[in-house]
Motif scaffolding. Structure first.
Motif, PDB file in Angstrom:
ATOM      1  N   PRO A 118      31.408  23.390 -62.694  1.00 39.11           N
ATOM      2  CA  PRO A 118      32.551  24.210 -62.253  1.00 39.11           C
ATOM      3  C   PRO A 118      33.836  23.410 -62.368  1.00 39.11           C
ATOM      4  N   SER A 119      34.933  24.092 -62.360  1.00 39.35           N
ATOM      5  CA  SER A 119      36.219  23.406 -62.457  1.00 39.35           C
ATOM      6  C   SER A 119      36.453  22.565 -61.215  1.00 39.35           C
ATOM      7  N   GLN A 120      37.241  21.530 -61.375  1.00 37.31           N
ATOM      8  CA  GLN A 120      37.529  20.640 -60.257  1.00 37.31           C
ATOM      9  C   GLN A 120      38.194  21.424 -59.122  1.00 37.31           C
ATOM     10  N   GLY A 121      37.652  21.267 -57.912  1.00 39.57           N
ATOM     11  CA  GLY A 121      38.169  21.974 -56.748  1.00 39.57           C
ATOM     12  C   GLY A 121      37.395  23.236 -56.423  1.00 39.57           C
ATOM     13  N   ALA A 122      36.560  23.714 -57.356  1.00 35.45           N
ATOM     14  CA  ALA A 122      35.727  24.892 -57.100  1.00 35.45           C
ATOM     15  C   ALA A 122      34.589  24.502 -56.144  1.00 35.45           C
ATOM     16  N   PRO A 123      33.979  25.470 -55.455  1.00 36.95           N
ATOM     17  CA  PRO A 123      32.932  25.118 -54.489  1.00 36.95           C
ATOM     18  C   PRO A 123      31.631  24.676 -55.157  1.00 36.95           C
ATOM     19  N   GLU A 124      31.030  23.650 -54.614  1.00 35.63           N
ATOM     20  CA  GLU A 124      29.732  23.187 -55.065  1.00 35.63           C
ATOM     21  C   GLU A 124      28.899  22.770 -53.855  1.00 35.63           C
ATOM     22  N   TRP A 125      27.597  22.797 -54.027  1.00 36.36           N
ATOM     23  CA  TRP A 125      26.687  22.230 -53.035  1.00 36.36           C
ATOM     24  C   TRP A 125      26.274  20.855 -53.542  1.00 36.36           C
ATOM     25  N   GLU A 126      26.622  19.821 -52.782  1.00 31.19           N
ATOM     26  CA  GLU A 126      26.171  18.478 -53.130  1.00 31.19           C
ATOM     27  C   GLU A 126      24.908  18.210 -52.317  1.00 31.19           C
ATOM     28  N   ALA A 127      23.791  18.141 -52.994  1.00 32.47           N
ATOM     29  CA  ALA A 127      22.495  17.974 -52.326  1.00 32.47           C
ATOM     30  C   ALA A 127      21.945  16.572 -52.569  1.00 32.47           C
ATOM     31  N   LYS A 128      21.169  16.102 -51.605  1.00 34.56           N
ATOM     32  CA  LYS A 128      20.414  14.862 -51.773  1.00 34.56           C
ATOM     33  C   LYS A 128      18.975  15.132 -51.361  1.00 34.56           C
ATOM     34  N   VAL A 129      18.082  14.781 -52.252  1.00 35.40           N
ATOM     35  CA  VAL A 129      16.652  14.959 -51.983  1.00 35.40           C
ATOM     36  C   VAL A 129      15.982  13.590 -52.102  1.00 35.40           C
ATOM     37  N   ALA A 130      14.865  13.421 -51.409  1.00 26.29           N
ATOM     38  CA  ALA A 130      14.169  12.130 -51.425  1.00 26.29           C
ATOM     39  C   ALA A 130      12.687  12.340 -51.669  1.00 26.29           C
ATOM     40  N   THR A 131      12.111  11.457 -52.440  1.00 24.31           N
ATOM     41  CA  THR A 131      10.668  11.468 -52.674  1.00 24.31           C
ATOM     42  C   THR A 131       9.976  10.712 -51.532  1.00 24.31           C
ATOM     43  N   SER A 132       8.668  10.732 -51.520  1.00 22.72           N
ATOM     44  CA  SER A 132       7.913  10.144 -50.402  1.00 22.72           C
ATOM     45  C   SER A 132       8.156   8.644 -50.234  1.00 22.72           C
ATOM     46  N   ASP A 133       8.536   7.954 -51.309  1.00 15.57           N
ATOM     47  CA  ASP A 133       8.808   6.512 -51.196  1.00 15.57           C
ATOM     48  C   ASP A 133      10.233   6.230 -50.740  1.00 15.57           C
ATOM     49  N   GLY A 134      11.003   7.295 -50.464  1.00 11.00           N
ATOM     50  CA  GLY A 134      12.356   7.126 -49.947  1.00 11.00           C
ATOM     51  C   GLY A 134      13.452   7.083 -50.982  1.00 11.00           C
ATOM     52  N   THR A 135      13.094   7.244 -52.254  1.00 15.34           N
ATOM     53  CA  THR A 135      14.110   7.242 -53.310  1.00 15.34           C
ATOM     54  C   THR A 135      14.931   8.526 -53.244  1.00 15.34           C
ATOM     55  N   VAL A 136      16.241   8.367 -53.190  1.00 17.10           N
ATOM     56  CA  VAL A 136      17.153   9.508 -53.040  1.00 17.10           C
ATOM     57  C   VAL A 136      17.759   9.879 -54.391  1.00 17.10           C
ATOM     58  N   HIS A 137      17.801  11.173 -54.663  1.00 17.11           N
ATOM     59  CA  HIS A 137      18.448  11.704 -55.864  1.00 17.11           C
ATOM     60  C   HIS A 137      19.544  12.674 -55.429  1.00 17.11           C
ATOM     61  N   ARG A 138      20.660  12.583 -56.109  1.00 19.40           N
ATOM     62  CA  ARG A 138      21.743  13.524 -55.855  1.00 19.40           C
ATOM     63  C   ARG A 138      21.684  14.649 -56.880  1.00 19.40           C
ATOM     64  N   VAL A 139      21.831  15.884 -56.399  1.00 16.85           N
ATOM     65  CA  VAL A 139      21.826  17.057 -57.280  1.00 16.85           C
ATOM     66  C   VAL A 139      23.051  17.907 -56.951  1.00 16.85           C
ATOM     67  N   ASP A 140      23.885  18.142 -57.951  1.00 22.50           N
ATOM     68  CA  ASP A 140      25.086  18.962 -57.758  1.00 22.50           C
ATOM     69  C   ASP A 140      24.823  20.370 -58.265  1.00 22.50           C
TER      70      ASP A 140
ATOM     71  N   LYS B 231      23.480  27.422 -60.356  1.00 28.64           N
ATOM     72  CA  LYS B 231      22.834  26.523 -61.319  1.00 28.64           C
ATOM     73  C   LYS B 231      23.263  25.078 -61.077  1.00 28.64           C
ATOM     74  N   PHE B 232      22.306  24.167 -61.209  1.00 29.64           N
ATOM     75  CA  PHE B 232      22.672  22.765 -61.036  1.00 29.64           C
ATOM     76  C   PHE B 232      23.284  22.250 -62.327  1.00 29.64           C
ATOM     77  N   PHE B 233      24.223  21.312 -62.215  1.00 27.23           N
ATOM     78  CA  PHE B 233      24.920  20.822 -63.398  1.00 27.23           C
ATOM     79  C   PHE B 233      24.917  19.312 -63.505  1.00 27.23           C
ATOM     80  N   HIS B 234      24.341  18.631 -62.512  1.00 28.21           N
ATOM     81  CA  HIS B 234      24.331  17.173 -62.579  1.00 28.21           C
ATOM     82  C   HIS B 234      23.300  16.627 -61.599  1.00 28.21           C
ATOM     83  N   THR B 235      22.576  15.596 -62.012  1.00 29.25           N
ATOM     84  CA  THR B 235      21.632  14.938 -61.116  1.00 29.25           C
ATOM     85  C   THR B 235      21.504  13.463 -61.487  1.00 29.25           C
ATOM     86  N   GLN B 236      21.281  12.630 -60.495  1.00 29.53           N
ATOM     87  CA  GLN B 236      21.082  11.204 -60.743  1.00 29.53           C
ATOM     88  C   GLN B 236      20.483  10.542 -59.509  1.00 29.53           C
ATOM     89  N   ALA B 237      19.763   9.461 -59.723  1.00 26.60           N
ATOM     90  CA  ALA B 237      19.186   8.690 -58.629  1.00 26.60           C
ATOM     91  C   ALA B 237      20.283   7.847 -57.985  1.00 26.60           C
TER      92      ALA B 237
END
Length: 250
Positions: A130-152, A159-165
């Motif tokens: 989405p364009s800068q300033g538009a609303p997004e949900w910034e999510a963080k999810v974690a696997t059982s070993d505690g590794t966190v991934h960010r999903v925008d 629709k998600f548009f970006h993800t990274q550990a």
């Protein structure tokens, strides 16, 4: 006889001169009267005009937006524009990272960082950011070993548009997150339900955290759409009880 003829001519000249003077005086008098009448009938001028503009502008200054502070106005904009609810965004985020659970979610403006090409965008889903300033949900999810991934996630399309550990996590961070996940027997959905039983509004944030007593809890943000204040409710992540709440009216 000739003198008699001249006398009437002089008299006529005098008479004509007097007549012209009378006509001239009458015309001047009429002009003065007309100018005086116009002056009396005319409005007072620019002061009253500027006053009427000021009066017509005053209602807008009393509009609801004028009484809101910056944070309240931003909440109103984000909540109004967002078409995707928190639970839909949470489902999308969890599906993008296999075996993960939601640990953080926030409705916010899309940042430059989120729209950049850094991280690891999924090549199989070329969804535009989405364009800068538009609303997004910034999510963080974690696997059982505690590794966190960010999903925008686009808060309008869903629709998600970006993800990274999370590259900043060390071994201790991962262990702490893994321990929280094990202790949290209440799901984020259950925590939100407990919060909504206490206050009404729109959920704009959910986070797995610990309080000062080292109790694992869900912090749930709920925005009141009547005054755009945000209430954060701390929900015990083991039994669903409300541990406390704070209203942010700033």
């Amino acid at each position: 006889m000739s003198s008699v003829r001249r006398l009437p001519l002089r008299s006529m000249a005098v008479t004509c001169a007097l007549g012209s003077s009378v006509l001239l005086m009458t015309a001047c008098t009429n002009a003065d009267t007309t100018r005086s009448s116009v002056a009396e009938a005319a409005p007072t001028g620019s002061p009253s005009g500027s006053a009427s503009v000021s009066e017509s502008a005053s209602p807008s200054s009393a509009s609801p937006s004028a009484s809101m502070n910056e944070d309240q106005a931003e909440r109103r904009t984000l909540v109004t524009m967002a078409k995707v609810t928190w639970d839909k965004a949470a489902d999308t985020a969890v599906k993008e990272v296999s075996g993960s659970k939601l640990v953080d979610l926030e409705l916010k403006k899309t940042s430059t960082e989120a729209t950049s090409s850094t991280g690891s965008p999924m090549p199989s889903t070329p969804n535009p950011a989405p364009s800068q300033g538009a609303p997004e949900w910034e999510a963080k999810v974690a696997t059982s070993d505690g590794t966190v991934h960010r999903v925008d996630i686009d808060a309008v399309s869903g629709k998600f548009f970006h993800t990274q550990a999370d590259a900043d996590q060390d071994a201790d961070d991962k262990k702490e997150m893994a321990d929280r996940l094990k202790k949290a027997t209440q799901t984020p959905q259950q925590a939100v339900q407990a919060a909504m039983d206490t206050t009404k509004g729109t959920v704009t944030g959910v986070e797995l955290d610990e309080n000062d007593d080292q109790q694992v809890m869900w912090a749930v943000d709920v925005v009141n759409t009547d005054n755009w204040n945000k209430t954060t409710l701390d929900v015990d992540a083991t039994n669903g009880k409300i541990l406390g709440q704070h209203v942010d009216s700033d």
